[in-house]
Design a protein around this motif. Structure first.
Motif, PDB file in Angstrom:
ATOM      1  N   ALA A   1      -3.136  -1.965   3.802  1.00  0.00           N
ATOM      2  CA  ALA A   1      -3.694  -2.790   2.728  1.00  0.00           C
ATOM      3  C   ALA A   1      -5.212  -2.925   2.808  1.00  0.00           C
ATOM      4  N   SER A   2      -5.807  -2.481   3.915  1.00  0.00           N
ATOM      5  CA  SER A   2      -7.237  -2.671   4.115  1.00  0.00           C
ATOM      6  C   SER A   2      -8.059  -1.628   3.353  1.00  0.00           C
ATOM      7  N   ASP A   3      -9.144  -2.119   2.739  1.00  0.00           N
ATOM      8  CA  ASP A   3     -10.117  -1.239   2.086  1.00  0.00           C
ATOM      9  C   ASP A   3     -11.486  -1.380   2.749  1.00  0.00           C
ATOM     10  N   SER A   4     -11.486  -1.771   3.998  1.00  0.00           N
ATOM     11  CA  SER A   4     -12.744  -1.934   4.717  1.00  0.00           C
ATOM     12  C   SER A   4     -13.427  -0.571   4.881  1.00  0.00           C
ATOM     13  N   PRO A   5     -14.734  -0.571   5.070  1.00  0.00           N
ATOM     14  CA  PRO A   5     -15.439   0.706   5.278  1.00  0.00           C
ATOM     15  C   PRO A   5     -14.863   1.523   6.425  1.00  0.00           C
ATOM     16  N   ALA A   6     -14.470   0.842   7.496  1.00  0.00           N
ATOM     17  CA  ALA A   6     -13.908   1.555   8.642  1.00  0.00           C
ATOM     18  C   ALA A   6     -12.582   2.218   8.273  1.00  0.00           C
ATOM     19  N   ALA A   7     -11.735   1.512   7.524  1.00  0.00           N
ATOM     20  CA  ALA A   7     -10.451   2.076   7.106  1.00  0.00           C
ATOM     21  C   ALA A   7     -10.660   3.255   6.160  1.00  0.00           C
ATOM     22  N   GLN A   8     -11.637   3.127   5.271  1.00  0.00           N
ATOM     23  CA  GLN A   8     -11.910   4.222   4.349  1.00  0.00           C
ATOM     24  C   GLN A   8     -12.426   5.460   5.084  1.00  0.00           C
ATOM     25  N   ARG A   9     -13.283   5.245   6.076  1.00  0.00           N
ATOM     26  CA  ARG A   9     -13.795   6.385   6.860  1.00  0.00           C
ATOM     27  C   ARG A   9     -12.670   7.047   7.630  1.00  0.00           C
ATOM     28  N   ARG A  10     -11.774   6.236   8.176  1.00  0.00           N
ATOM     29  CA  ARG A  10     -10.640   6.790   8.929  1.00  0.00           C
ATOM     30  C   ARG A  10      -9.767   7.653   8.029  1.00  0.00           C
ATOM     31  N   ARG A  11      -9.443   7.153   6.853  1.00  0.00           N
ATOM     32  CA  ARG A  11      -8.601   7.935   5.938  1.00  0.00           C
ATOM     33  C   ARG A  11      -9.311   9.194   5.449  1.00  0.00           C
ATOM     34  N   GLN A  12     -10.615   9.094   5.245  1.00  0.00           N
ATOM     35  CA  GLN A  12     -11.373  10.274   4.825  1.00  0.00           C
ATOM     36  C   GLN A  12     -11.353  11.351   5.911  1.00  0.00           C
ATOM     37  N   SER A  13     -11.425  10.926   7.156  1.00  0.00           N
ATOM     38  CA  SER A  13     -11.386  11.881   8.268  1.00  0.00           C
ATOM     39  C   SER A  13     -10.055  12.616   8.311  1.00  0.00           C
TER      40      SER A  13
ATOM     41  N   TRP B   1      -0.428   7.751   0.895  1.00  0.00           N
ATOM     42  CA  TRP B   1      -0.795   6.373   1.221  1.00  0.00           C
ATOM     43  C   TRP B   1      -1.083   5.588  -0.058  1.00  0.00           C
ATOM     44  N   SER B   2      -1.838   6.180  -0.961  1.00  0.00           N
ATOM     45  CA  SER B   2      -2.191   5.491  -2.198  1.00  0.00           C
ATOM     46  C   SER B   2      -0.959   5.203  -3.054  1.00  0.00           C
ATOM     47  N   THR B   3       0.013   6.131  -3.005  1.00  0.00           N
ATOM     48  CA  THR B   3       1.223   5.961  -3.806  1.00  0.00           C
ATOM     49  C   THR B   3       2.092   4.821  -3.299  1.00  0.00           C
ATOM     50  N   GLY B   4       2.223   4.707  -1.970  1.00  0.00           N
ATOM     51  CA  GLY B   4       3.148   3.727  -1.405  1.00  0.00           C
ATOM     52  C   GLY B   4       2.534   2.424  -0.943  1.00  0.00           C
ATOM     53  N   ARG B   5       1.226   2.302  -0.927  1.00  0.00           N
ATOM     54  CA  ARG B   5       0.594   1.102  -0.361  1.00  0.00           C
ATOM     55  C   ARG B   5       0.912  -0.163  -1.147  1.00  0.00           C
ATOM     56  N   GLY B   6       1.259  -0.016  -2.410  1.00  0.00           N
ATOM     57  CA  GLY B   6       1.564  -1.206  -3.210  1.00  0.00           C
ATOM     58  C   GLY B   6       2.979  -1.710  -3.036  1.00  0.00           C
ATOM     59  N   ASP B   7       3.803  -0.989  -2.293  1.00  0.00           N
ATOM     60  CA  ASP B   7       5.197  -1.397  -2.089  1.00  0.00           C
ATOM     61  C   ASP B   7       5.297  -2.235  -0.809  1.00  0.00           C
ATOM     62  N   PRO B   8       5.741  -3.494  -0.900  1.00  0.00           N
ATOM     63  CA  PRO B   8       5.826  -4.348   0.298  1.00  0.00           C
ATOM     64  C   PRO B   8       6.724  -3.763   1.378  1.00  0.00           C
ATOM     65  N   LEU B   9       7.863  -3.180   0.978  1.00  0.00           N
ATOM     66  CA  LEU B   9       8.766  -2.597   1.968  1.00  0.00           C
ATOM     67  C   LEU B   9       8.102  -1.421   2.667  1.00  0.00           C
ATOM     68  N   GLY B  10       7.406  -0.589   1.877  1.00  0.00           N
ATOM     69  CA  GLY B  10       6.734   0.556   2.471  1.00  0.00           C
ATOM     70  C   GLY B  10       5.700   0.137   3.498  1.00  0.00           C
ATOM     71  N   ARG B  11       4.923  -0.876   3.178  1.00  0.00           N
ATOM     72  CA  ARG B  11       3.893  -1.336   4.112  1.00  0.00           C
ATOM     73  C   ARG B  11       4.513  -1.864   5.396  1.00  0.00           C
ATOM     74  N   GLU B  12       5.660  -2.534   5.282  1.00  0.00           N
ATOM     75  CA  GLU B  12       6.320  -3.056   6.487  1.00  0.00           C
ATOM     76  C   GLU B  12       6.846  -1.912   7.353  1.00  0.00           C
ATOM     77  N   VAL B  13       7.426  -0.907   6.725  1.00  0.00           N
ATOM     78  CA  VAL B  13       7.942   0.232   7.489  1.00  0.00           C
ATOM     79  C   VAL B  13       6.791   0.987   8.146  1.00  0.00           C
ATOM     80  N   TRP B  14       5.702   1.133   7.449  1.00  0.00           N
ATOM     81  CA  TRP B  14       4.559   1.865   8.001  1.00  0.00           C
ATOM     82  C   TRP B  14       4.002   1.195   9.246  1.00  0.00           C
ATOM     83  N   LYS B  15       4.224  -0.108   9.368  1.00  0.00           N
ATOM     84  CA  LYS B  15       3.737  -0.817  10.550  1.00  0.00           C
ATOM     85  C   LYS B  15       4.455  -0.373  11.826  1.00  0.00           C
ATOM     86  N   LEU B  16       5.586   0.331  11.652  1.00  0.00           N
ATOM     87  CA  LEU B  16       6.320   0.824  12.817  1.00  0.00           C
ATOM     88  C   LEU B  16       5.610   1.996  13.477  1.00  0.00           C
ATOM     89  N   GLY B  17       4.570   2.511  12.830  1.00  0.00           N
ATOM     90  CA  GLY B  17       3.784   3.575  13.448  1.00  0.00           C
ATOM     91  C   GLY B  17       3.851   4.908  12.746  1.00  0.00           C
TER      92      GLY B  17
END
Length: 323
Positions: free
Chosen positions: A238-250, A212-228
Protein backbone atom coordinates in the motif's frame (compact mmCIF):
# COMPACT_ATOMS: atom_id res chain seq x y z
CA UNK A 1 45.08 0.01 -126.22
CA UNK A 2 44.00 3.63 -125.49
CA UNK A 3 43.27 4.65 -121.90
CA UNK A 4 40.38 6.96 -121.19
CA UNK A 5 40.65 9.76 -118.71
CA UNK A 6 38.20 9.15 -115.87
CA UNK A 7 38.85 12.17 -113.64
CA UNK A 8 41.34 12.84 -110.90
CA UNK A 9 42.70 9.83 -109.15
CA UNK A 10 41.61 9.52 -105.54
CA UNK A 11 44.29 9.03 -103.01
CA UNK A 12 43.85 6.19 -100.54
CA UNK A 13 42.92 7.27 -96.97
CA UNK A 14 45.81 7.70 -94.66
CA UNK A 15 46.18 5.06 -92.03
CA UNK A 16 47.34 5.61 -88.48
CA UNK A 17 51.02 5.46 -87.91
CA UNK A 18 51.83 1.86 -87.19
CA UNK A 19 52.94 1.25 -83.64
CA UNK A 20 56.60 1.05 -83.05
CA UNK A 21 57.95 -2.37 -82.72
CA UNK A 22 58.60 -3.42 -79.19
CA UNK A 23 62.17 -4.22 -78.30
CA UNK A 24 61.14 -7.83 -77.79
CA UNK A 25 59.98 -8.12 -81.37
CA UNK A 26 63.13 -6.49 -82.71
CA UNK A 27 65.41 -8.91 -80.95
CA UNK A 28 66.03 -12.32 -82.37
CA UNK A 29 64.16 -15.06 -80.57
CA UNK A 30 66.79 -16.98 -78.82
CA UNK A 31 66.47 -18.96 -75.60
CA UNK A 32 65.28 -15.85 -73.69
CA UNK A 33 62.61 -15.11 -76.30
CA UNK A 34 61.33 -18.66 -76.14
CA UNK A 35 61.12 -18.47 -72.34
CA UNK A 36 59.16 -15.19 -72.46
CA UNK A 37 56.78 -16.65 -75.01
CA UNK A 38 56.27 -19.74 -72.86
CA UNK A 39 55.49 -17.68 -69.75
CA UNK A 40 53.04 -15.55 -71.72
CA UNK A 41 51.34 -18.66 -73.01
CA UNK A 42 51.00 -20.06 -69.50
CA UNK A 43 49.56 -16.80 -68.14
CA UNK A 44 47.08 -16.65 -70.98
CA UNK A 45 46.03 -20.24 -70.40
CA UNK A 46 45.50 -19.51 -66.70
CA UNK A 47 43.36 -16.49 -67.48
CA UNK A 48 45.82 -14.03 -66.02
CA UNK A 49 46.75 -12.42 -69.32
CA UNK A 50 43.33 -12.27 -70.98
CA UNK A 51 42.39 -8.97 -72.56
CA UNK A 52 39.50 -7.30 -70.69
CA UNK A 53 37.38 -7.32 -73.86
CA UNK A 54 37.98 -10.94 -74.71
CA UNK A 55 35.22 -13.42 -73.95
CA UNK A 56 35.76 -15.49 -70.82
CA UNK A 57 36.26 -19.19 -71.42
CA UNK A 58 33.08 -21.23 -71.19
CA UNK A 59 32.46 -22.79 -67.81
CA UNK A 60 29.98 -25.47 -66.95
CA UNK A 61 27.00 -24.08 -65.03
CA UNK A 62 24.99 -25.93 -62.44
CA UNK A 63 21.43 -25.34 -61.30
CA UNK A 64 21.32 -23.65 -57.85
CA UNK A 65 20.81 -25.96 -54.91
CA UNK A 66 17.22 -26.03 -53.66
CA UNK A 67 16.55 -23.76 -50.72
CA UNK A 68 16.40 -25.65 -47.40
CA UNK A 69 12.99 -26.22 -45.89
CA UNK A 70 11.88 -24.20 -42.87
CA UNK A 71 13.71 -25.05 -39.68
CA UNK A 72 10.69 -24.40 -37.47
CA UNK A 73 8.00 -27.08 -37.38
CA UNK A 74 4.61 -25.60 -36.49
CA UNK A 75 3.26 -29.05 -35.58
CA UNK A 76 5.65 -30.66 -33.09
CA UNK A 77 4.78 -34.22 -32.08
CA UNK A 78 5.55 -33.84 -28.36
CA UNK A 79 5.85 -31.09 -25.75
CA UNK A 80 7.97 -30.73 -22.62
CA UNK A 81 8.02 -27.90 -20.09
CA UNK A 82 10.63 -26.35 -17.82
CA UNK A 83 10.20 -23.44 -15.46
CA UNK A 84 8.70 -22.48 -12.12
CA UNK A 85 5.39 -22.29 -10.23
CA UNK A 86 3.50 -20.71 -13.12
CA UNK A 87 4.10 -23.76 -15.30
CA UNK A 88 3.20 -26.04 -12.37
CA UNK A 89 -0.20 -24.34 -11.99
CA UNK A 90 0.59 -23.25 -8.44
CA UNK A 91 -2.41 -21.77 -6.57
CA UNK A 92 -4.62 -22.26 -9.62
CA UNK A 93 -6.72 -25.07 -8.11
CA UNK A 94 -6.20 -24.67 -4.39
CA UNK A 95 -4.26 -22.71 -1.78
CA UNK A 96 -0.48 -23.23 -1.73
CA UNK A 97 -0.50 -26.29 -3.96
CA UNK A 98 0.61 -27.27 -7.45
CA UNK A 99 -2.00 -28.16 -10.06
CA UNK A 100 -0.11 -29.36 -13.17
CA UNK A 101 -3.33 -30.47 -14.86
CA UNK A 102 -4.08 -26.79 -15.54
CA UNK A 103 -0.56 -25.91 -16.69
CA UNK A 104 -0.61 -23.62 -19.72
CA UNK A 105 2.09 -25.76 -21.32
CA UNK A 106 1.34 -29.44 -20.69
CA UNK A 107 -1.94 -29.52 -18.74
CA UNK A 108 -4.84 -31.82 -19.57
CA UNK A 109 -7.69 -29.63 -18.29
CA UNK A 110 -9.86 -28.90 -21.34
CA UNK A 111 -11.08 -25.65 -19.79
CA UNK A 112 -7.53 -24.31 -19.98
CA UNK A 113 -6.80 -25.87 -23.38
CA UNK A 114 -3.07 -26.00 -22.85
CA UNK A 115 -0.47 -25.74 -25.59
CA UNK A 116 -0.04 -29.51 -25.55
CA UNK A 117 -3.80 -30.05 -25.93
CA UNK A 118 -3.96 -27.62 -28.83
CA UNK A 119 -1.01 -29.21 -30.61
CA UNK A 120 -1.43 -32.91 -29.78
CA UNK A 121 -5.06 -33.45 -28.76
CA UNK A 122 -6.14 -35.12 -25.49
CA UNK A 123 -4.55 -38.50 -26.16
CA UNK A 124 -1.33 -37.01 -27.47
CA UNK A 125 -1.02 -34.55 -24.61
CA UNK A 126 -1.37 -37.36 -22.11
CA UNK A 127 1.12 -39.68 -23.78
CA UNK A 128 3.64 -37.24 -25.25
CA UNK A 129 4.11 -34.35 -22.84
CA UNK A 130 6.36 -33.94 -19.80
CA UNK A 131 6.50 -31.25 -17.12
CA UNK A 132 9.83 -30.82 -15.30
CA UNK A 133 9.04 -27.35 -13.88
CA UNK A 134 9.26 -26.85 -10.12
CA UNK A 135 7.60 -24.27 -7.90
CA UNK A 136 10.20 -21.91 -6.49
CA UNK A 137 12.74 -22.70 -9.21
CA UNK A 138 15.10 -20.01 -10.45
CA UNK A 139 17.10 -19.77 -13.64
CA UNK A 140 19.99 -21.59 -11.96
CA UNK A 141 17.72 -24.67 -11.78
CA UNK A 142 16.97 -24.63 -15.50
CA UNK A 143 20.02 -26.63 -16.71
CA UNK A 144 19.00 -29.62 -14.56
CA UNK A 145 15.39 -29.39 -15.71
CA UNK A 146 16.49 -29.17 -19.32
CA UNK A 147 18.65 -32.26 -18.92
CA UNK A 148 15.61 -34.20 -17.70
CA UNK A 149 13.32 -33.24 -20.56
CA UNK A 150 16.05 -33.62 -23.18
CA UNK A 151 16.13 -37.33 -22.41
CA UNK A 152 12.67 -37.58 -24.01
CA UNK A 153 13.90 -35.81 -27.16
CA UNK A 154 10.69 -33.76 -27.34
CA UNK A 155 9.60 -31.92 -30.45
CA UNK A 156 9.15 -28.74 -28.41
CA UNK A 157 10.28 -27.44 -25.02
CA UNK A 158 8.55 -24.46 -23.41
CA UNK A 159 10.48 -22.14 -21.11
CA UNK A 160 8.90 -19.77 -18.60
CA UNK A 161 11.48 -19.11 -15.90
CA UNK A 162 13.06 -16.17 -14.11
CA UNK A 163 10.28 -14.58 -12.07
CA UNK A 164 11.74 -16.03 -8.89
CA UNK A 165 15.09 -14.45 -9.74
CA UNK A 166 13.40 -11.06 -9.39
CA UNK A 167 10.95 -12.10 -6.64
CA UNK A 168 13.40 -12.18 -3.75
CA UNK A 169 13.26 -11.01 -0.13
CA UNK A 170 15.02 -7.81 -1.21
CA UNK A 171 16.32 -6.03 -4.28
CA UNK A 172 19.89 -6.87 -3.27
CA UNK A 173 19.05 -10.58 -3.34
CA UNK A 174 17.91 -10.59 -6.98
CA UNK A 175 19.96 -12.80 -9.31
CA UNK A 176 22.74 -10.85 -11.06
CA UNK A 177 22.19 -10.44 -14.78
CA UNK A 178 25.42 -12.20 -15.73
CA UNK A 179 24.52 -15.26 -13.65
CA UNK A 180 21.05 -15.31 -15.17
CA UNK A 181 22.54 -15.32 -18.67
CA UNK A 182 25.08 -18.03 -17.86
CA UNK A 183 22.40 -20.34 -16.46
CA UNK A 184 20.15 -19.93 -19.50
CA UNK A 185 23.01 -20.47 -21.92
CA UNK A 186 24.04 -23.59 -20.01
CA UNK A 187 20.47 -24.93 -20.17
CA UNK A 188 20.36 -24.40 -23.94
CA UNK A 189 23.72 -26.10 -24.43
CA UNK A 190 22.58 -29.13 -22.45
CA UNK A 191 19.46 -29.42 -24.54
CA UNK A 192 21.41 -29.16 -27.78
CA UNK A 193 23.93 -31.75 -26.66
CA UNK A 194 21.20 -34.31 -26.00
CA UNK A 195 18.54 -33.32 -28.52
CA UNK A 196 19.85 -31.08 -31.35
CA UNK A 197 16.56 -30.74 -33.23
CA UNK A 198 14.21 -29.97 -30.33
CA UNK A 199 12.46 -26.63 -30.75
CA UNK A 200 12.27 -24.13 -27.90
CA UNK A 201 9.53 -21.63 -27.13
CA UNK A 202 10.62 -18.98 -24.63
CA UNK A 203 7.96 -16.92 -22.87
CA UNK A 204 8.86 -13.50 -21.51
CA UNK A 205 8.51 -12.86 -17.80
CA UNK A 206 5.33 -11.09 -16.71
CA UNK A 207 5.40 -7.45 -15.67
CA UNK A 208 5.54 -7.84 -11.88
CA UNK A 209 4.89 -4.18 -11.27
CA UNK A 210 1.66 -4.35 -13.26
CA UNK A 211 0.60 -7.39 -11.19
CA UNK A 212 1.26 -5.36 -8.02
CA UNK A 213 -0.78 -2.47 -9.40
CA UNK A 214 -3.62 -4.81 -10.36
CA UNK A 215 -3.94 -6.50 -6.97
CA UNK A 216 -2.91 -3.80 -4.50
CA UNK A 217 -6.47 -2.53 -4.15
CA UNK A 218 -7.77 -5.91 -2.98
CA UNK A 219 -7.69 -6.25 0.85
CA UNK A 220 -7.39 -10.04 0.68
CA UNK A 221 -4.54 -9.80 -1.80
CA UNK A 222 -2.61 -7.39 0.38
CA UNK A 223 -3.01 -9.69 3.39
CA UNK A 224 -1.78 -12.72 1.46
CA UNK A 225 1.16 -10.78 0.07
CA UNK A 226 2.28 -10.09 3.63
CA UNK A 227 3.16 -13.79 3.86
CA UNK A 228 6.20 -13.04 1.72
CA UNK A 229 5.06 -13.60 -1.87
CA UNK A 230 7.50 -11.73 -4.12
CA UNK A 231 8.52 -9.39 -1.30
CA UNK A 232 10.88 -7.36 -3.50
CA UNK A 233 7.87 -6.15 -5.46
CA UNK A 234 4.77 -6.82 -3.34
CA UNK A 235 6.15 -5.97 0.10
CA UNK A 236 4.48 -2.98 1.79
CA UNK A 237 2.02 -3.01 -1.09
CA UNK A 238 0.00 0.00 0.00
CA UNK A 239 3.01 2.31 0.33
CA UNK A 240 3.78 4.95 -2.29
CA UNK A 241 6.82 6.32 -0.48
CA UNK A 242 9.85 7.28 -2.59
CA UNK A 243 11.75 4.31 -1.20
CA UNK A 244 8.96 1.88 -2.15
CA UNK A 245 8.74 3.37 -5.62
CA UNK A 246 12.50 3.06 -6.13
CA UNK A 247 12.39 -0.55 -4.96
CA UNK A 248 9.63 -1.46 -7.39
CA UNK A 249 11.38 0.37 -10.22
CA UNK A 250 14.53 -1.65 -9.55
CA UNK A 251 12.58 -4.90 -9.79
CA UNK A 252 10.84 -3.73 -12.96
CA UNK A 253 14.18 -2.82 -14.56
CA UNK A 254 15.64 -6.19 -13.68
CA UNK A 255 12.70 -8.04 -15.21
CA UNK A 256 13.12 -6.00 -18.41
CA UNK A 257 16.83 -6.91 -18.42
CA UNK A 258 16.07 -10.60 -17.84
CA UNK A 259 13.71 -10.56 -20.81
CA UNK A 260 16.48 -9.03 -22.89
CA UNK A 261 18.70 -11.98 -22.00
CA UNK A 262 15.98 -14.48 -22.89
CA UNK A 263 15.51 -12.75 -26.24
CA UNK A 264 19.20 -12.49 -27.10
CA UNK A 265 20.18 -16.04 -26.14
CA UNK A 266 17.18 -17.46 -27.96
CA UNK A 267 18.02 -15.45 -31.09
CA UNK A 268 21.32 -17.32 -31.41
CA UNK A 269 19.52 -20.64 -31.85
CA UNK A 270 17.74 -21.32 -35.17
CA UNK A 271 15.23 -23.58 -33.41
CA UNK A 272 14.28 -21.14 -30.66
CA UNK A 273 11.42 -18.61 -30.63
CA UNK A 274 10.99 -15.85 -28.09
CA UNK A 275 7.46 -14.57 -27.60
CA UNK A 276 8.40 -11.00 -28.49
CA UNK A 277 7.46 -9.76 -25.01
CA UNK A 278 3.85 -10.88 -25.36
CA UNK A 279 3.50 -12.19 -21.79
CA UNK A 280 5.25 -9.12 -20.36
CA UNK A 281 2.97 -6.80 -22.32
CA UNK A 282 -0.27 -8.61 -21.51
CA UNK A 283 -2.47 -6.87 -18.94
CA UNK A 284 -3.56 -9.60 -16.54
CA UNK A 285 -6.69 -8.57 -14.65
CA UNK A 286 -7.78 -9.92 -11.27
CA UNK A 287 -10.17 -12.26 -13.12
CA UNK A 288 -7.11 -13.98 -14.64
CA UNK A 289 -5.22 -14.32 -11.36
CA UNK A 290 -5.41 -16.91 -8.63
CA UNK A 291 -8.20 -16.11 -6.14
CA UNK A 292 -5.91 -17.36 -3.37
CA UNK A 293 -2.92 -15.07 -3.93
CA UNK A 294 -3.83 -12.58 -6.68
CA UNK A 295 -0.40 -13.14 -8.17
CA UNK A 296 -0.11 -16.47 -9.96
CA UNK A 297 -2.34 -17.11 -13.00
CA UNK A 298 -5.63 -18.85 -12.23
CA UNK A 299 -7.28 -21.27 -14.63
CA UNK A 300 -8.34 -18.48 -16.97
CA UNK A 301 -4.91 -16.88 -16.80
CA UNK A 302 -3.30 -20.22 -17.62
CA UNK A 303 -5.54 -20.43 -20.66
CA UNK A 304 -4.39 -16.99 -21.78
CA UNK A 305 -0.74 -18.06 -21.52
CA UNK A 306 -1.57 -21.12 -23.62
CA UNK A 307 -3.26 -18.93 -26.22
CA UNK A 308 -0.23 -16.64 -26.49
CA UNK A 309 2.14 -19.58 -26.80
CA UNK A 310 0.04 -21.35 -29.43
CA UNK A 311 -0.03 -18.24 -31.62
CA UNK A 312 3.79 -18.01 -31.53
CA UNK A 313 4.51 -21.70 -31.96
CA UNK A 314 2.19 -22.16 -34.94
CA UNK A 315 3.09 -18.91 -36.72
CA UNK A 316 4.60 -19.48 -40.17
CA UNK A 317 6.42 -16.15 -39.93
CA UNK A 318 9.25 -16.07 -37.37
CA UNK A 319 9.19 -12.27 -37.42
CA UNK A 320 5.78 -12.36 -35.82
CA UNK A 321 7.20 -14.19 -32.80
CA UNK A 322 10.17 -11.93 -32.08
CA UNK A 323 10.91 -8.29 -31.75
Amino acid sequence: MRWRFRGPRRRPARTATPPARSPARSRPRGAGGVAVAAVAALLTAAGCGAHPHEAAPHRATHAPAPAPGPVWNTKPASVAAVGDSITRGFDACGLLSDCPSVSWSTGTDTAVDSLALRLLGPAGAKAHSWNAARSGARMADLPEQMTKVAAHRPGLVTVLAGSNDACRPSVAAMTPLASFRTSFETAMRRLRAASPTTQVYVASLPDLRRLWSTGRGDPLGREVWKLGICASMLGDAASDSPAAQRRRQSVYDRVVAYNGVLRDVCAKDARCRYDGGAVFDYRFTTALLSPWDLFHPGRTGQGKLAEIAYARVTSADPASSTR
